[in-house]
Structure formats: C-alpha cells, structure tokens
Enzyme design. Structure first.
Site, PDB file in Angstrom:
ATOM      1  N   LYS A 153      36.988  44.991  33.949  1.00  0.00           N
ATOM      2  CA  LYS A 153      37.214  43.922  33.354  1.00  0.00           C
ATOM      3  C   LYS A 153      37.061  43.729  32.139  1.00  0.00           C
ATOM      4  CE  LYS A 153      36.579  40.290  37.350  1.00  0.00           C
ATOM      5  NZ  LYS A 153      36.595  41.739  38.267  1.00  0.00           N
TER       6      LYS A 153
HETATM    7  C1  LIG Z   1      37.668  41.620  39.583  1.00  0.00           C
HETATM    8  C2  LIG Z   1      37.664  43.257  40.358  1.00  0.00           C
HETATM    9  C3  LIG Z   1      38.795  43.938  40.547  1.00  0.00           C
HETATM   10  C4  LIG Z   1      39.543  42.613  41.139  1.00  0.00           C
HETATM   11  O1  LIG Z   1      40.717  42.038  40.638  1.00  0.00           O
HETATM   12  P1  LIG Z   1      41.798  40.791  39.785  1.00  0.00           P
HETATM   13  O2  LIG Z   1      42.783  40.926  38.408  1.00  0.00           O
HETATM   14  O3  LIG Z   1      40.375  40.185  40.301  1.00  0.00           O
HETATM   15  O4  LIG Z   1      42.111  40.989  41.277  1.00  0.00           O
HETATM   16  C5  LIG Z   1      38.895  45.300  41.250  1.00  0.00           C
HETATM   17  N1  LIG Z   1      38.246  45.999  40.933  1.00  0.00           N
HETATM   18  C6  LIG Z   1      36.718  45.204  40.326  1.00  0.00           C
HETATM   19  C7  LIG Z   1      35.760  46.241  40.113  1.00  0.00           C
HETATM   20  C8  LIG Z   1      36.150  44.012  40.031  1.00  0.00           C
HETATM   21  O5  LIG Z   1      35.661  44.243  39.480  1.00  0.00           O
END
Ligand SMILES: *Cc1c(COP(=O)(O)O)cnc(C)c1O
Length: 468
Positions: free
Chosen positions: A112
């Site tokens: 993120k």
């Molecule tokens: C948020 C997250 C995801 C999922 O991603 P999306 O965009 O919500 O599908 C997968 N792995 C990690 C470590 C995350 O923090």
C-alpha cells in the site's frame, strides 16, 4: 481527462476533483472517461527502466493539466526516495518462468505504500494550491493505519488521527504507528474493539457540523489516485519480461480488488498483459464469483493473511461497470441488490467477458504454510503469507506456452513474523532502518469509547487555520 462515476449520476470531475472527493456523490467510484492508449510503438519509447520516469509518462494523460509536470516529477522523486530498494519494485525469477515482484520496500513494509506515498503528496499539493486543510480520521485493526500515517506525516495541509483498539494490535504494528514523531500525527488507543473504532469514525463523519468544521476526509482504497499509482508496476513488469509479440500474466493476492484492478487498467491501456490471476484466501467471495457469476457474501473468517480477510471487494464495482457496458443505472441496481440481500448475479455473457481476462485461485491456510515452507526449503527465501498466496496461485497457473508469470509479493516477511516462523522455523528480521523499532519512544493517547471525548481531542489537537 475527465472522470465519471460507475453509477452514472454524479457530475464528471477532473483529476484534482476525484482525488479530493474519493467516493462520487452518487456513491459510485470514479473512472477515467477513456483509457489512454500506449501502442507497441509508444511503449518502445517509454523509459521502462526508471520507475519514476515511467510513472511520470503514464500519469500525464490521467492528470491532464491539473498538476504541472515539474511538480509531479518532484512528488514522484520524493515518494519513491523513501523506498529501501532504488528499483521500487524489484523482480527475481524463482524458477523458470515464475517471477516475484517485491512491492514491500516502502516505509511500512506493505504494497500500500507504493500508492499512498504518492497520494499523500498529491493531496498536500492540491490542498496547498486551494489554500485548504483537511483532517483525516481512520480506524485500523493494525495493518492499514501505519501506511496512512506514513503517507500523511509532515504534510503541511493534513492532520491525521488514527484510532486503534487498545491492546488488540500487535506490538510491531502499534509501534509502526506510535513511534512516528511528526506533529501532525495522532494515535488514539480506544478502550474498545476494532468495531468500536470503526463506529466512532463513522459517527464523526455522520456528525455533519463536526465534519464540516474539521474538513474531515479519508484516503481510502477506492480513491482513483491509488489505482493510478499502482498501474506503473504492471506496465513495468510487462515491458521488462514480455517477449516479441508475447505477454505476461500476473498473480495478485487480492482483498479489495484495488491492486488487481490496476493490472486490468494497464491491460486496457495496451500493455502486454495476458491473464490476471485473482488469488484469495479462504475468504473467497471473488473466487466463487469467477466460478459461478454470483457474488455472495459470507461471514469473514480470520486467516494467516489478514489483509485479505474481506467479504466485500469495493473496487470490484469498477470492473462491474465494464461488464455492464458502462450502464451506471445497471451497476447501481446490482450494488443495491447486494446491499439488501448479500448477493447479485451477472449474465453468462458477462461472466464469460470477465473470465476472458481473470482467473481465480483459492489458497487456504494449509496451502499458504506449505508454500512458505517450500520456498524456504528450495531457495532459502522467506515470504509473508499474503505473498505466499500470490506465488502459490502463480505456480498453479503457470502454463506450458512459456508465458512468464509475475506473482506480486505484497508484504515483507517481517511484517508477519509469527506466521513465517510457524511455517519455516525462522523468525524474519526487520529491515535495518526499523531494527530499533522496539526501543523507540511511543506517543499515543488512550481514550474511552466515547464520541464526545474523541471529537474534543481531535478539535484540540488539529492544527487550526488556513494553509499558508
Ligand atoms: C491490502 C493488501 C492486500 C489486498 O490488496 P487489495 O488491493 O485490497 O486487493 C494484499 N496483501 C497485503 C499485504 C495488503 O496489505
């Protein structure tokens, strides 16, 4: 570039407008009115080696004339200078044809950061231009709070307050939030559960007077700018690995569908991407959808990959818009049905259209642990449970025609040390810059589960006045 809502009612906005709005006024999500197109010839002219230069070239059509190219370049440089790896999203081939792209070299060790480090700066830039300030409030069960805090720290026009349930987040997660020393960062430990924290945040947004007085805002996962920022690594991976006339496939650990949707966007823009593999844990609403054409919510079960423990994938609405041929009223009807009954179905032709691009794989906790153990045994590599799901899905999908598969690694193993240790016997170390995390001084305020007390705290601690 103008953006329109997936539900067809809200007014079209430019990039600045959708950045600040997040959700559209009709409850929909914003999408560009058309996809910028990069044909093969244009692709050969892209600076695919430098992450930030490629980002700049890809963003210009989306941003239009709302942000000056020179300003965008500065924001990109600053956002990605904080990453541990100069490559931002380095790749390695772990067996012939199966590549892992590491998206966890940002400040909070999860993918993120790739979007949020840029989005925090975009917000600040646009707010300063408009001489406005905002107060961001959010609730976290441990995982997303630190990414939001790192995105907003030291931003002039933003104050951020993150609520977490006291004593119910892991020590590393808490410290990633509470040891940030910036004056605009405020951590509140609530004497209550995560649900209480979420209810308090909702109540603040529903308190219209307070909301207006504080200019409350959120940087949530449906913001268009987050999707845009994530397009870059798909384009880059495809440009680097596709052979003459061929393409690459991506395997993506999925929760809210934001990450994998960015892959879809890159494909729509003309990059050589074949199939997108949606990898889920036992919370497999998306896998069941791609199998049956019916989206049906069930109760969330906790797994080793908590960031994917989701039963409503909010960004799916963006794909649904295309499956409905851009008919916003149809999208609104299906979403309303889902809200009311917990399910909706698409027509066989719509399902076929989705399956022409997406595959889906479900990996349960046993499969996750087995993949972590296997990678450690075969190559000495430690991966976190989310990344393991992506890699296992990529491995299951690998085709005989030799199309390269890129599995996205979305978190650093040290972010989930207990799960990694249980599967491999090895406790992963924090990266060097976080090595003293457990010794750093913490700053947080403990407050009761009480709206009046929280609102008084926010009012007293946000920096007042207009931005300079
Ligand atoms: C948020 C997250 C995801 C999922 O991603 P999306 O965009 O919500 O599908 C997968 N792995 C990690 C470590 C995350 O923090």
């Amino acid at each position: 570039m103008r953006y329109r809502s997936t539900r067809g009612e809200a007014q079209a906005l430019d990039f600045e407008g959708v950045l600040l709005a997040g959700l559209a006024g009709d409850g929909g999500l914003y999408l560009p009115e058309h996809w910028p197109s990069f044909d093969r010839e244009a692709q050969t002219r892209l600076p695919s080696r430098s992450y930030t230069e490629l980002a700049q070239a890809l963003f210009e059509p989306f941003v239009g004339n709302t942000i000056l190219p020179a300003d965008l370049a500065v924001m990109l440089d600053e956002a990605y200078a904080v990453f541990d790896d100069p490559d931002v999203a380095p790749m390695r081939e772990i067996e012939p044809g199966l590549h892992v792209m590491e998206l966890f070299h940002g400040p909070t060790l999860a993918f993120k950061d790739v979007a949020l480090q840029l989005v925090g700066r975009l917000f600040d830039h646009v707010l300063a231009k408009r001489r406005k300030r905002i107060t961001i409030v959010g609730a976290t069960s441990g995982d997303t709070g630190s990414a939001a805090i790192e995105a907003c720290r030291d931003r002039e026009a933003i104050d951020i307050f993150i609520l977490h349930p006291k004593g119910r987040v892991s020590e590393v997660q808490r410290r990633q939030m509470t040891t940030v020393k910036s004056v605009n960062v405020h951590n509140i430990a609530i004497e209550g559960s995560f649900d209480d924290c979420q209810d308090l945040v909702k109540a603040m947004f529903n308190d219209r007077a307070f909301r207006a007085e504080m200019s409350l805002s959120a940087v949530n996962s449906i913001n268009w700018a987050r999707i845009m920022a994530q397009i870059v690594y798909y384009a880059r991976g495809a440009l680097m690995l596709s052979r003459e006339g061929g393409s690459v496939d991506f395997a993506v650990p999925t929760g809210n569908f934001g990450n994998v949707y960015a892959g879809y966007a890159a494909k729509r823009m003309g990059f050589p991407i074949g199939r997108l593999i949606v990898a889920s844990n036992r919370n497999d609403i998306l896998t069941r959808f791609f199998e049956s054409g019916t989206m049906a919510a069930e109760t969330v079960v906790p797994t080793l990959s908590p960031s994917m423990d989701i039963q409503v994938s909010s960004n799916f609405e963006r794909l649904l818009y295309d499956l409905c041929d851009g008919d916003g009223a149809k999208v609104a009807r299906l979403i309303a049905e889902f809200r009311k009954t917990g399910r909706f179905s698409v027509e066989p032709a719509q399902l076929a259209q989705a399956r022409a691009i997406f595959d889906s794989v479900r990996i349960d906790d046993e499969g996750t642990k087995a993949e972590m153990a296997r990678l450690y045994r075969d190559s000495g590599m430690l991966v976190d449970p989310h990344s393991a799901i992506g890699i296992a899905a990529g491995r299951a999908h690998k085709t005989k025609d030799g199309t390269p598969v890129i599995a996205l690694a979305t978190a650093h193993p040290a972010k989930f040390p207990d799960a990694v240790e249980a599967a491999t016997g090895v406790r992963p170390a924090l990266p060097h810059r976080l090595a003293d995390l457990l010794q750093r001084e913490e700053r947080l305020t403990v407050l009761p589960n009480d709206l009046t007390a929280i609102e008084a705290h926010v009012r007293a601690h946000r920096r007042a006045g207009e931005a300079a």
